[in-house]
Write a protein that holds these residues in place. Structure first.
Motif, PDB file in Angstrom:
ATOM      1  N   ILE A 108       0.834  -1.209   0.000  1.00 51.22           N
ATOM      2  CA  ILE A 108       0.000   0.000   0.000  1.00 51.22           C
ATOM      3  C   ILE A 108       0.861   1.249   0.000  1.00 51.22           C
ATOM      4  CG2 ILE A 108      -1.604   1.369   1.394  1.00 51.22           C
ATOM      5  CD1 ILE A 108      -2.928  -1.243   2.257  1.00 51.22           C
ATOM      6  N   ILE A 109       1.910   1.259   0.832  1.00 53.00           N
ATOM      7  CA  ILE A 109       2.817   2.413   0.879  1.00 53.00           C
ATOM      8  C   ILE A 109       3.515   2.588  -0.467  1.00 53.00           C
ATOM      9  CG2 ILE A 109       4.919   3.334   1.919  1.00 53.00           C
ATOM     10  CD1 ILE A 109       4.090   1.967   4.532  1.00 53.00           C
ATOM     11  N   GLY A 110       4.030   1.482  -1.011  1.00 61.73           N
ATOM     12  CA  GLY A 110       4.712   1.545  -2.305  1.00 61.73           C
ATOM     13  C   GLY A 110       3.795   1.966  -3.427  1.00 61.73           C
ATOM     14  N   GLY A 111       2.610   1.372  -3.477  1.00 63.39           N
ATOM     15  CA  GLY A 111       1.655   1.728  -4.521  1.00 63.39           C
ATOM     16  C   GLY A 111       1.214   3.174  -4.426  1.00 63.39           C
ATOM     17  N   THR A 112       1.056   3.680  -3.194  1.00 62.34           N
ATOM     18  CA  THR A 112       0.657   5.078  -2.999  1.00 62.34           C
ATOM     19  C   THR A 112       1.722   6.032  -3.512  1.00 62.34           C
ATOM     20  OG1 THR A 112      -0.657   4.493  -1.050  1.00 62.34           O
ATOM     21  CG2 THR A 112      -0.020   6.801  -1.292  1.00 62.34           C
ATOM     22  N   PHE A 113       2.994   5.733  -3.202  1.00 61.54           N
ATOM     23  CA  PHE A 113       4.086   6.590  -3.675  1.00 61.54           C
ATOM     24  C   PHE A 113       4.157   6.592  -5.194  1.00 61.54           C
ATOM     25  CE2 PHE A 113       8.478   6.994  -5.180  1.00 61.54           C
ATOM     26  CZ  PHE A 113       8.798   8.256  -4.677  1.00 61.54           C
ATOM     27  N   ILE A 114       4.045   5.409  -5.799  1.00 60.42           N
ATOM     28  CA  ILE A 114       4.117   5.303  -7.258  1.00 60.42           C
ATOM     29  C   ILE A 114       2.947   6.034  -7.909  1.00 60.42           C
ATOM     30  CG2 ILE A 114       3.980   3.669  -9.189  1.00 60.42           C
ATOM     31  CD1 ILE A 114       5.463   1.659  -7.353  1.00 60.42           C
ATOM     32  N   SER A 115       1.740   5.854  -7.369  1.00 64.07           N
ATOM     33  CA  SER A 115       0.566   6.540  -7.918  1.00 64.07           C
ATOM     34  C   SER A 115       0.673   8.046  -7.749  1.00 64.07           C
ATOM     35  CB  SER A 115      -0.710   6.037  -7.230  1.00 64.07           C
ATOM     36  OG  SER A 115      -0.976   4.705  -7.578  1.00 64.07           O
ATOM     37  N   LEU A 116       1.179   8.499  -6.600  1.00 63.42           N
ATOM     38  CA  LEU A 116       1.358   9.929  -6.369  1.00 63.42           C
ATOM     39  C   LEU A 116       2.339  10.524  -7.364  1.00 63.42           C
ATOM     40  CD1 LEU A 116       0.956  12.511  -4.695  1.00 63.42           C
ATOM     41  CD2 LEU A 116       2.780  11.714  -3.166  1.00 63.42           C
ATOM     42  N   SER A 117       3.429   9.806  -7.635  1.00 67.50           N
ATOM     43  CA  SER A 117       4.395  10.277  -8.625  1.00 67.50           C
ATOM     44  C   SER A 117       3.735  10.404  -9.989  1.00 67.50           C
ATOM     45  CB  SER A 117       5.589   9.308  -8.707  1.00 67.50           C
ATOM     46  OG  SER A 117       6.258   9.224  -7.466  1.00 67.50           O
ATOM     47  N   GLY A 118       2.908   9.414 -10.347  1.00 65.79           N
ATOM     48  CA  GLY A 118       2.202   9.466 -11.615  1.00 65.79           C
ATOM     49  C   GLY A 118       1.260  10.646 -11.702  1.00 65.79           C
ATOM     50  N   ILE A 119       0.544  10.933 -10.613  1.00 66.25           N
ATOM     51  CA  ILE A 119      -0.388  12.067 -10.592  1.00 66.25           C
ATOM     52  C   ILE A 119       0.360  13.386 -10.775  1.00 66.25           C
ATOM     53  CG2 ILE A 119      -1.954  13.391  -9.111  1.00 66.25           C
ATOM     54  CD1 ILE A 119      -2.822  10.729  -7.882  1.00 66.25           C
ATOM     55  N   LEU A 120       1.510  13.527 -10.113  1.00 67.77           N
ATOM     56  CA  LEU A 120       2.291  14.760 -10.212  1.00 67.77           C
ATOM     57  C   LEU A 120       2.842  14.960 -11.622  1.00 67.77           C
ATOM     58  CD1 LEU A 120       4.181  14.587  -6.793  1.00 67.77           C
ATOM     59  CD2 LEU A 120       2.296  16.096  -7.409  1.00 67.77           C
ATOM     60  N   ILE A 121       3.259  13.867 -12.254  1.00 69.86           N
ATOM     61  CA  ILE A 121       3.706  13.961 -13.652  1.00 69.86           C
ATOM     62  C   ILE A 121       2.536  14.340 -14.544  1.00 69.86           C
ATOM     63  CG2 ILE A 121       4.619  12.649 -15.615  1.00 69.86           C
ATOM     64  CD1 ILE A 121       6.171  10.936 -13.579  1.00 69.86           C
ATOM     65  N   LEU A 122       1.378  13.753 -14.269  1.00 70.77           N
ATOM     66  CA  LEU A 122       0.177  14.012 -15.062  1.00 70.77           C
ATOM     67  C   LEU A 122      -0.270  15.465 -14.941  1.00 70.77           C
ATOM     68  CD1 LEU A 122      -1.960  12.613 -16.845  1.00 70.77           C
ATOM     69  CD2 LEU A 122      -3.236  12.111 -14.763  1.00 70.77           C
ATOM     70  N   LEU A 123      -0.154  16.044 -13.752  1.00 73.41           N
ATOM     71  CA  LEU A 123      -0.564  17.439 -13.539  1.00 73.41           C
ATOM     72  C   LEU A 123       0.385  18.440 -14.185  1.00 73.41           C
ATOM     73  CD1 LEU A 123      -1.707  17.312  -9.791  1.00 73.41           C
ATOM     74  CD2 LEU A 123      -3.157  17.483 -11.816  1.00 73.41           C
ATOM     75  N   GLY A 124       1.644  18.045 -14.387  1.00 73.48           N
ATOM     76  CA  GLY A 124       2.587  18.961 -15.006  1.00 73.48           C
ATOM     77  C   GLY A 124       3.326  19.813 -13.989  1.00 73.48           C
ATOM     78  N   LYS A 125       4.115  20.742 -14.474  1.00 71.51           N
ATOM     79  CA  LYS A 125       4.990  21.535 -13.614  1.00 71.51           C
ATOM     80  C   LYS A 125       4.282  22.676 -12.899  1.00 71.51           C
ATOM     81  CE  LYS A 125       9.334  20.658 -16.040  1.00 71.51           C
ATOM     82  NZ  LYS A 125      10.523  21.269 -16.683  1.00 71.51           N
ATOM     83  N   ASN A 126       3.105  23.048 -13.350  1.00 68.41           N
ATOM     84  CA  ASN A 126       2.469  24.233 -12.775  1.00 68.41           C
ATOM     85  C   ASN A 126       1.061  23.970 -12.244  1.00 68.41           C
ATOM     86  OD1 ASN A 126       4.633  26.136 -13.504  1.00 68.41           O
ATOM     87  ND2 ASN A 126       4.005  25.703 -15.608  1.00 68.41           N
ATOM     88  N   PRO A 127       0.902  23.016 -11.347  1.00 69.04           N
ATOM     89  CA  PRO A 127      -0.420  22.814 -10.764  1.00 69.04           C
ATOM     90  C   PRO A 127      -0.769  23.972  -9.839  1.00 69.04           C
ATOM     91  CG  PRO A 127       1.203  21.464  -9.638  1.00 69.04           C
ATOM     92  CD  PRO A 127       1.900  22.098 -10.806  1.00 69.04           C
ATOM     93  N   GLU A 151       4.831  16.760 -24.352  1.00 69.80           N
ATOM     94  CA  GLU A 151       4.196  16.940 -23.043  1.00 69.80           C
ATOM     95  C   GLU A 151       3.038  15.961 -22.863  1.00 69.80           C
ATOM     96  OE1 GLU A 151       4.940  18.752 -20.322  1.00 69.80           O
ATOM     97  OE2 GLU A 151       6.813  19.124 -21.385  1.00 69.80           O
ATOM     98  N   ILE A 152       2.299  15.725 -23.948  1.00 75.56           N
ATOM     99  CA  ILE A 152       1.210  14.737 -23.892  1.00 75.56           C
ATOM    100  C   ILE A 152       1.786  13.353 -23.604  1.00 75.56           C
ATOM    101  CG2 ILE A 152      -0.553  13.556 -25.248  1.00 75.56           C
ATOM    102  CD1 ILE A 152      -1.034  16.206 -26.706  1.00 75.56           C
ATOM    103  N   PHE A 153       2.909  13.042 -24.247  1.00 72.22           N
ATOM    104  CA  PHE A 153       3.573  11.750 -24.016  1.00 72.22           C
ATOM    105  C   PHE A 153       3.947  11.596 -22.548  1.00 72.22           C
ATOM    106  CE2 PHE A 153       7.710   9.643 -23.489  1.00 72.22           C
ATOM    107  CZ  PHE A 153       7.377   8.356 -23.886  1.00 72.22           C
ATOM    108  N   LYS A 154       4.486  12.651 -21.941  1.00 70.99           N
ATOM    109  CA  LYS A 154       4.862  12.602 -20.528  1.00 70.99           C
ATOM    110  C   LYS A 154       3.642  12.388 -19.632  1.00 70.99           C
ATOM    111  CE  LYS A 154       9.207  15.209 -20.532  1.00 70.99           C
ATOM    112  NZ  LYS A 154       9.964  14.178 -19.791  1.00 70.99           N
ATOM    113  N   LYS A 155       2.545  13.042 -19.990  1.00 68.79           N
ATOM    114  CA  LYS A 155       1.313  12.879 -19.204  1.00 68.79           C
ATOM    115  C   LYS A 155       0.792  11.443 -19.303  1.00 68.79           C
ATOM    116  CE  LYS A 155      -0.107  17.728 -19.496  1.00 68.79           C
ATOM    117  NZ  LYS A 155       0.094  17.996 -18.049  1.00 68.79           N
ATOM    118  N   ILE A 156       0.933  10.844 -20.478  1.00 65.67           N
ATOM    119  CA  ILE A 156       0.527   9.439 -20.655  1.00 65.67           C
ATOM    120  C   ILE A 156       1.374   8.544 -19.756  1.00 65.67           C
ATOM    121  CG2 ILE A 156       0.467   7.504 -22.274  1.00 65.67           C
ATOM    122  CD1 ILE A 156      -0.234   9.517 -24.474  1.00 65.67           C
TER     123      ILE A 156
END
Length: 215
Positions: A83-102, A192-197
């Protein structure tokens, strides 16, 4: 000496087998989403691999000391670790998906200390993957606990296994994942779209880690 060679060989075989299939989607999605050069990709994979190898040494040392207690503990708290590992990985994915200027200040802080700090995030990722109690890892720890007479032997055997896991095609894949997209995708917007994917895929992999242990 024979045990050292055996564990080194097993480490290599796992790096080309179970570990490769498990780590590649997660690590490459992270690298492709955060790095833009072969040098940076190599650095991220190397730090990840060394961090995972360090965990192997640590677990090998503990196996030499405590034996069955360690494997039982890892198995008992496996769900929590996932759960801890999956949460960190998912959080990293969300931050990449949001981009540099959330807009959210919390996202900016989280991004600063995770995906924008490739050394720290690669270390955390390596530690998390190294701790996930998969069946092959538990088997290795049981073997180390049986053949080790003290914690020094456990550390040495864990080191041999960890070094073996570093010798992996993952390093080559990491270099390609960080260098090829930018060369092939000329449009900045498309890139940028590729990075979000990649970020979305990383999020899904994190969720899958958690769900696979709950269901």
């Amino acid at each position: 000496m024979i045990n050292i060679i055996e564990l080194f060989t097993i480490g290599i075989s796992m790096a080309f087998g179970p570990c490769l299939f498990f780590c590649t989607p997660i690590v490459l999605s992270y690298i492709a989403g955060t790095q833009d050069s072969g040098r940076k990709g190599f650095k991220s994979v190397l730090i990840f691999s060394l961090s995972r190898a360090f965990i192997c040494v640590l677990l090998g040392t503990l196996a030499g000391l405590f034996g069955e207690i360690l494997t039982t503990t890892l198995d008992k708290y496996g769900l929590t670790i996932y759960i801890i590992g999956g949460t960190f990985i998912s959080l990293s994915g969300i931050l990449i998906l949001l981009g540099k200027n959330p807009n959210l200040h919390l996202c900016q802080i989280s991004r600063k200390y995770t995906v924008e700090n490739d050394v720290r995030s690669s270390i955390i990722l390596g530690i998390i993957i190294g701790l996930l109690p998969c069946a092959p890892l538990l088997g290795i720890l049981v073997y180390i606990s049986l053949v080790s007479k003290n914690f020094w032997q456990g550390a040495l055997l864990g080191f041999s296994f960890g070094v073996g896991t570093i010798i992996s095609p993952l390093i080559i894949f990491g270099i390609l994942a960080s260098s090829l997209p930018k060369k092939l995708i000329k449009s900045p917007k498309t890139f940028e779209i590729f990075k979000k994917i990649c970020g979305f895929l990383l999020f899904l992999f994190g969720v899958h880690l958690i769900v696979s242990q709950i269901i």
